[in-house]
Each structure stands twice: as C-alpha cells, then as structure tokens.
Write a protein that holds these residues in place. Structure first.
Motif, mmCIF file in Angstrom:
data_model
loop_
_atom_site.group_PDB
_atom_site.id
_atom_site.type_symbol
_atom_site.label_atom_id
_atom_site.label_comp_id
_atom_site.label_asym_id
_atom_site.label_seq_id
_atom_site.Cartn_x
_atom_site.Cartn_y
_atom_site.Cartn_z
ATOM 1 N N ARG A 159 0.815 -1.212 0.000
ATOM 2 C CA ARG A 159 0.000 0.000 0.000
ATOM 3 C C ARG A 159 0.850 1.265 0.000
ATOM 4 O O ARG A 159 0.351 2.349 -0.297
ATOM 5 C CB ARG A 159 -0.946 0.007 1.205
ATOM 6 N N ARG A 162 0.989 2.899 -3.369
ATOM 7 C CA ARG A 162 -0.093 3.766 -3.846
ATOM 8 C C ARG A 162 0.468 5.151 -4.156
ATOM 9 O O ARG A 162 1.428 5.597 -3.553
ATOM 10 C CB ARG A 162 -1.191 3.877 -2.792
ATOM 11 N N ASP A 166 -3.944 9.044 -3.349
ATOM 12 C CA ASP A 166 -4.490 7.851 -2.686
ATOM 13 C C ASP A 166 -3.609 7.352 -1.550
ATOM 14 O O ASP A 166 -4.013 6.439 -0.825
ATOM 15 C CB ASP A 166 -4.662 6.723 -3.717
ATOM 16 N N SER A 422 -4.586 1.508 -6.845
ATOM 17 C CA SER A 422 -4.906 1.299 -5.427
ATOM 18 C C SER A 422 -5.866 0.128 -5.250
ATOM 19 O O SER A 422 -5.697 -0.689 -4.342
ATOM 20 C CB SER A 422 -5.519 2.572 -4.837
#
Length: 447
Positions: A159, A162, A166, A422
């Motif tokens: 993550r 991202r 985002d 994402s």
C-alpha cells in the motif's frame, strides 16, 4: 662563481645580488641569514657553512659526558638487580610454602562434604518433560505468528506503492498497523514466555544435575587440589599460564560454597512449584493470543472490503466526469477552429480597405481630399481591427479553456490510474495474500 661573491663592509650598506641571479643557499650564506648559516661569533667578510673550533670542542665534550653518565647508570643498575634477585627468591619460597598449606586445609574441608548429597531427581525429570512440551507449543505459535506478521507488513509495503492522492492513512492502514503492533506484542510475549520456559527448564535441569553431580564435582576438585598440593619446583608437569590469576566472575566464596549443598533441596522444591505455575500460564497465553489474532484479522478484512467498495465508487464517478470532459474538449476544439477561421476571414477585407487607403493617398494636389469615402475607409479599418482584437481575445480564452480541459482530462486520467492501481493493490495483492492467514489451532501451537 665570481659573480656570487659579496663583500661585506661597514659603509656603505652591503650590496646584494637579486634573487634571480643567486641560488637561495649562496644568498643566505653571503648575507649570514637563513638555514645555511652557522652559529658562532660574528665575522667580517664572506661567511661559510663550516663549524667553528669552539663548536667542535663542545661536541667532543658532549660525547665524553654522555659516555660517563651511561657507564655510571649501568653500574647502579647491576647492583640493584643483584639485590632484587636475592629478595625475590626468598619471597617466592615463603609464598609457595603458605600456598601449599592452604591447599591442604581446603582438602580437609572438601572431604567433609563429599558424603552428603542425593534426592529429588525423578520429579524434576518428569516436570521438565511436561515443560518441554509446552515450550514446543510456544515455539510453534511463534513460528505461526511470523506468517500473519509478514502478511501485515507486506500489505503495508504494497500500500506504500499507492500514488498521491491515494496515499492516505485510511481505516485499512490503521487496522493493519494495529494488527502489526498486536503481532509484535504477541511475538515479544511469546519470546519472553519461551525464555521463561527455557530458564525454568534450565533451572530444573540445573538442580537435578546439581544433586547428581555435586558429589562428583567435589571428588574431581579434591583430586585436582591433591595434585596441586604435590607440585613443587622440581615437578615436570608445571608450565606457564599467564592468565590463570584472573578470578572468574562466577567464582563462589567459602560461605556460599558451604551453603550450596544445604540450599539444593529447598531450591528443587521451589522450582517444581514454579514450573507447574508456568505451564498453566502458557496455556492461557496461547489461548488468548490466538483469539486476538483472528479477531484482528477479521477487522482488517472488513476494512479492506469497505475500502475496495469506496475505490470502485470513486472510479465510476471519475470515469463519468472524464467522459463529459472529453466531449467538452471536442466541442471546444471545434470552437477554436471556428474562431481561427473567423480571424482568417477578416484578413481579406482588411487588406482591401488598407489597399484603398494606400492607393487614395496618391491622389494629386487638391484631389487629395478628406471626403466621406476616406472617412468611411478609415472607420472600416478601425472596425476590422476591433473585430480582430475581439476575435483574438476570444480565441485566447477558448484556447485557455481548452488547455484547462486538457489539464483536467490528464488529472482525471491520472486519478483513475491511481485509483485503479490502489484497487489492484488492495484487492489483488493484499486481500489475496491474506487468504493464507493461519488457523486458530496453528496460532495456538497445536500444529
């Protein structure tokens, strides 16, 4: 060389040859300055780099004095060495005799303890086996916790890929951080518990081995001290051990050595009780930690599902806005083309009006009149210029609007790509990876 000679007189001042014509050494010698001059009385005339007679005698007397001082120091050192050797010989004999006597006293004390040790071995062995089984469960649970931790850290790292905007600290990240922190705390707890179990097992074995081996240790120590008591200066087994005088940190004192055997039985009973309590604690820890991990895993999965729904909704709305922007870009491009054509269409009337005015400026004499035609042509040119200025201004506005639309289109496309990325990370990378989360039995150390 005759050019470098300098004559030194009182008056007038000495003449020097410029540095470009003399070497530095010859220049310093000639002027009696610098690193190439000799010490001694001042002389007149040319100064050389040779020593003076006074300096030669001073150097000779210095060698005489140094030889006398070294000889005197050597004689004193020989006398002191002979005296020191005789003193150390007598001291070594006295010290060795005292050490031999003390080793003999130690042999008597050790002999009195060699017959007072046995007990508590069977119970310690049985309890140690049970504790080993619990320790194995802890190690399996610790190994199983590595998978959830790697999943959580992999999700966080994925993550991190991202892109802005985002890259936010959303509810999923909060839950993942809570999960990672929970797993770290559980791992630390399991490691501490394993260390407690290891220490308890070590204590159990230590007390069992103490009861079994204390007698043999004293026998071995007795034999060592007996051998040491028999050593003398004529023994062939002795050799140098430079670091043998260093005391071990774990060495006991005579008082603790005497209390050791008496305390063995009491400590054995105490360790049996501590071992039973530790096994009960391990059962509770494994049960609670496995349940906490599964609950947090469910919370993270729920947060991922909701976040994916939010991303899908945002993607749908962004695509709708992009479609409208693309349609507006097409209309605006058509309008820019219309404005450019309108500007181009005004060029021909402007050329006609300006050509008429130019040709009428050649009318002769009184015919060069400011008639109504002249005024109308002038006003026509001004009107055409005003129309062109208005059209160009409107064209600039249209082109700026088109650029703004293009920027918005790029921004929307970029945001769509970002949110697609994402969504791919959360759904295809993170949630698919979380399917390998271990079961409760694995987390409890049964598998």
């Amino acid at each position: 060389m005759a050019q470098t000679d300098v004559l030194l007189t009182k008056e007038p001042a000495p003449q020097t040859v410029p540095p470009c014509e003399l070497s530095p050494k010859v220049y310093d010698v000639a002027c009696n300055t610098g690193a190439y001059t000799s010490s001694g009385l001042a002389t007149t005339g040319f100064r050389t780099a040779k020593y003076l007679m006074d300096e030669w005698y001073q150097n000779l007397y210095a060698h005489y004095h140094q030889a006398f001082a070294d000889r005197d120091h050597s004689e004193r050192q020989r006398h002191e060495s002979q005296h020191l050797a005789s003193e150390t010989e007598a001291l070594a004999q006295r010290t060795q005799q005292d050490s031999t006597r003390r080793v003999g006293e130690r042999l008597q004390d050790m002999h009195s303890w060699k017959s007072e040790l046995q007990r508590e071995v069977e119970e310690l062995i049985a309890d140690t086996d049970l504790l080993l089984a619990q320790k194995l469960r802890l190690e399996r649970a610790l190994d199983a916790s590595a998978v959830p931790y790697s999943i959580a850290m992999d999700n966080l790292q994925c993550r991190e890929r991202r892109q802005h905007p985002d890259l936010v600290r959303d509810h999923v990240e909060v839950e993942l951080l809570k999960e990672a922190e929970l797993i770290r705390n559980i791992q630390q707890l399991l490691k501490r518990t394993i260390m407690q179990a290891v220490n308890q097992i070590r204590l159990n074995r230590q007390h069992k081995e103490t009861c079994e081996m204390d007698w043999s240790d004293k026998v071995e120590s007795y034999n060592i001290d007996d051998t040491c008591a028999r050593y003398n200066n004529q023994s062939t087994q002795v050799q140098f051990h430079p670091h043998s005088t260093k005391l071990e940190e774990s060495a006991s004192t005579p008082e603790t050595w005497a209390r050791f055997t008496q305390d063995n039985l009491l400590r054995a009973e105490r360790e049996l009780l501590a071992s039973a309590n530790l096994r009960t604690l391990i059962d509770a820890i494994l049960r609670d930690t496995s349940e906490d991990l599964r609950l947090q895993c469910d919370a993270v999965n729920l947060a991922f599902s909701r976040r994916c729904e939010e991303l899908e909704d945002a993607l749908h709305k962004l695509r709708c806005h992009l479609h409208k922007i693309l349609r507006e870009i097409t209309d605006q491009e058509h309008q820019v083309a219309v404005l450019k054509q309108a500007i181009k269409d005004k060029e021909a009337p402007l050329r006609v009006a300006q050509t008429r005015l130019y040709q009428r400026s050649f009318r002769p004499n009184v015919e060069l009149c400011r008639d109504t035609a002249q005024f109308r042509l002038v006003s026509e040119v001004e009107e055409l210029h005003m129309s062109l200025d208005a059209l160009r201004e409107k064209l600039q506005e249209a082109e700026q609007a088109l650029r703004n639309l293009e920027d918005t289109r790029l921004s929307l496309e970029k945001d769509i790509a970002i949110k697609t990325n994402s969504l791919f990370i959360d759904r295809q990378k993170c949630m698919a990876h979380r399917a390998r989360y271990p079961s409760v039995l694995q987390l409890a150390g049964y598998q």
